[in-house]
Design a protein around this motif. Structure first.
Motif, PDB file in Angstrom:
ATOM      1  N   UNK A  70       0.347  -1.401  -0.037  1.00 22.68           N
ATOM      2  CA  UNK A  70       0.146  -0.158  -0.456  1.00 22.68           C
ATOM      3  C   UNK A  70       0.855   1.226  -0.197  1.00 22.68           C
ATOM      4  N   UNK A  71       0.483   2.689  -0.337  1.00 24.19           N
ATOM      5  CA  UNK A  71       0.724   3.622  -0.283  1.00 24.19           C
ATOM      6  C   UNK A  71       1.844   4.191  -1.063  1.00 24.19           C
ATOM      7  N   UNK A  72       1.996   3.064  -2.698  1.00 18.04           N
ATOM      8  CA  UNK A  72       2.449   3.614  -3.686  1.00 18.04           C
ATOM      9  C   UNK A  72       2.356   4.391  -4.350  1.00 18.04           C
ATOM     10  N   UNK A  73       1.879   5.756  -4.189  1.00 14.17           N
ATOM     11  CA  UNK A  73       0.993   6.629  -5.006  1.00 14.17           C
ATOM     12  C   UNK A  73       2.149   7.653  -5.056  1.00 14.17           C
ATOM     13  N   UNK A  74       2.135   7.817  -6.618  1.00 16.38           N
ATOM     14  CA  UNK A  74       2.902   8.826  -7.074  1.00 16.38           C
ATOM     15  C   UNK A  74       1.997   9.760  -8.077  1.00 16.38           C
ATOM     16  N   UNK A  75       2.266  10.924  -8.378  1.00 16.28           N
ATOM     17  CA  UNK A  75       2.157  11.732 -10.007  1.00 16.28           C
ATOM     18  C   UNK A  75       2.989  11.627 -10.219  1.00 16.28           C
ATOM     19  N   UNK A  76       2.588  12.358 -11.438  1.00 18.31           N
ATOM     20  CA  UNK A  76       3.532  13.025 -12.703  1.00 18.31           C
ATOM     21  C   UNK A  76       2.333  13.431 -13.784  1.00 18.31           C
ATOM     22  N   UNK A  77       3.189  14.045 -14.036  1.00 15.65           N
ATOM     23  CA  UNK A  77       2.545  14.958 -15.376  1.00 15.65           C
ATOM     24  C   UNK A  77       2.392  15.372 -16.574  1.00 15.65           C
ATOM     25  N   UNK A  78       1.709  15.018 -17.002  1.00 12.85           N
ATOM     26  CA  UNK A  78       1.354  15.456 -18.582  1.00 12.85           C
ATOM     27  C   UNK A  78       2.611  15.922 -19.315  1.00 12.85           C
TER      28      UNK A  78
ATOM     29  N   UNK B 263       7.227  -3.182  -2.336  1.00  9.60           N
ATOM     30  CA  UNK B 263       6.451  -4.462  -3.145  1.00  9.60           C
ATOM     31  C   UNK B 263       7.098  -5.469  -2.798  1.00  9.60           C
ATOM     32  N   UNK B 264       6.504  -7.117  -2.939  1.00  9.26           N
ATOM     33  CA  UNK B 264       7.292  -8.095  -3.078  1.00  9.26           C
ATOM     34  C   UNK B 264       7.310  -8.761  -4.036  1.00  9.26           C
ATOM     35  N   UNK B 265       7.821  -9.248  -5.233  1.00  7.62           N
ATOM     36  CA  UNK B 265       9.533  -8.911  -4.897  1.00  7.62           C
ATOM     37  C   UNK B 265      10.005  -7.435  -6.142  1.00  7.62           C
ATOM     38  N   UNK B 266      10.629  -7.247  -5.801  1.00  9.35           N
ATOM     39  CA  UNK B 266      10.898  -6.158  -6.862  1.00  9.35           C
ATOM     40  C   UNK B 266      12.451  -6.155  -6.999  1.00  9.35           C
ATOM     41  N   UNK B 267      13.057  -5.864  -8.331  1.00 10.01           N
ATOM     42  CA  UNK B 267      14.292  -6.003  -8.817  1.00 10.01           C
ATOM     43  C   UNK B 267      14.181  -4.664  -9.370  1.00 10.01           C
ATOM     44  N   UNK B 268      16.103  -4.283  -9.695  1.00 10.16           N
ATOM     45  CA  UNK B 268      16.359  -3.259 -10.078  1.00 10.16           C
ATOM     46  C   UNK B 268      16.203  -3.513 -11.832  1.00 10.16           C
ATOM     47  N   UNK B 269      16.310  -2.410 -12.190  1.00  8.12           N
ATOM     48  CA  UNK B 269      15.900  -2.632 -13.947  1.00  8.12           C
ATOM     49  C   UNK B 269      15.106  -2.087 -14.073  1.00  8.12           C
TER      50      UNK B 269
ATOM     51  N   UNK C  51       6.058  16.061 -19.269  1.00 11.48           N
ATOM     52  CA  UNK C  51       7.308  16.373 -18.077  1.00 11.48           C
ATOM     53  C   UNK C  51       7.950  14.599 -17.758  1.00 11.48           C
ATOM     54  N   UNK C  52       9.718  14.479 -17.635  1.00 14.37           N
ATOM     55  CA  UNK C  52       9.654  13.045 -17.346  1.00 14.37           C
ATOM     56  C   UNK C  52       9.314  12.628 -16.412  1.00 14.37           C
ATOM     57  N   UNK C  53       9.361  11.386 -15.969  1.00 11.93           N
ATOM     58  CA  UNK C  53       8.413  10.564 -14.707  1.00 11.93           C
ATOM     59  C   UNK C  53       9.493   9.918 -13.930  1.00 11.93           C
ATOM     60  N   UNK C  54       9.591  10.200 -12.598  1.00 14.65           N
ATOM     61  CA  UNK C  54      10.722   8.547 -12.829  1.00 14.65           C
ATOM     62  C   UNK C  54       9.445   8.253 -11.523  1.00 14.65           C
ATOM     63  N   UNK C  55       9.578   7.077 -10.962  1.00 21.72           N
ATOM     64  CA  UNK C  55       9.150   6.128 -10.378  1.00 21.72           C
ATOM     65  C   UNK C  55      10.220   5.761  -8.942  1.00 21.72           C
ATOM     66  N   UNK C  56      10.493   6.374  -7.677  1.00 21.82           N
ATOM     67  CA  UNK C  56      11.296   5.833  -7.289  1.00 21.82           C
ATOM     68  C   UNK C  56      10.710   5.304  -5.707  1.00 21.82           C
ATOM     69  N   UNK C  57      11.438   4.441  -4.570  1.00 26.20           N
ATOM     70  CA  UNK C  57      10.801   4.219  -3.661  1.00 26.20           C
ATOM     71  C   UNK C  57       9.540   3.662  -3.795  1.00 26.20           C
ATOM     72  N   UNK C  58       9.247   2.533  -4.746  1.00 25.51           N
ATOM     73  CA  UNK C  58       8.001   2.226  -4.090  1.00 25.51           C
ATOM     74  C   UNK C  58       8.646   0.240  -3.805  1.00 25.51           C
TER      75      UNK C  58
END
Length: 157
Positions: free
Chosen positions: A132-140, A151-157, A142-149
């Motif tokens: 829970x609590x993985x809400x992120x906001x991006x704007x049309x 969950x299980x399992x999550x992998x780099x890449x 504009x570049x958007x990076x999703x960080x610090x998500x």
């Protein structure tokens, strides 16, 4: 000696109901129960996935359906004690948790009513998905990076 075989690992997915099937062992029977905990025997300890989703009163894992007043307590086993379900409600957690067993004969005597009653570790239940609590906001536009998500399992890449 009666009880489930050890090291029986199973998987479920977040946002879906969860049923663990084909549990093997000796003298398993309908009415046995499983409880998902951080640690069997005491209800304490640490999961393989750090979580704040623990009900510290019952030691059950918040995000699992509540049965008998306990987070993570399965419904009574079916199919000669080889199938355990948490009912039709979906899971709202992700991570690796211990499946802990309690015998029907003990439940019939008033046991299997608190985490300390689940003393036998069956194996690990892995729940895949985002926490829970993985809400992120991006704007049309504009570049958007999703960080610090989380969950299980999550992998780099």
């Amino acid at each position: 000696m009666a009880g489930p075989d050890l090291r029986q690992h199973r998987t479920c997915a977040r946002y879906e109901s969860c049923t663990v099937q084909n549990v093997t062992g000796t003298a398993l029977e309908d009415g046995d129960r499983l409880m998902v905990l951080e640690s069997c025997r005491t209800g304490g300890g640490v999961t393989e996935t750090p979580t704040i989703l623990v009900d510290y009163y019952t030691r059950g894992v918040v995000g699992f359906p509540v049965n008998g007043g306990l987070h993570g307590l399965s419904l009574p086993a079916t199919e000669d004690g080889s199938s355990f379900s948490w009912g039709p409600s979906s899971l709202d957690t992700a991570g690796k948790y211990k499946m802990c067993w309690c015998a029907k004969i003990y439940a019939d005597a008033g046991g299997c009513s608190k985490s300390e009653d689940f003393k036998v570790e069956v194996g690990i239940l892995t729940v895949y998905g985002f926490a829970t609590h993985n809400t992120r906001t991006c704007f049309s536009g504009q570049p958007c990076e999703l960080e610090r998500l989380v969950g299980y399992p999550l992998y780099d890449g």
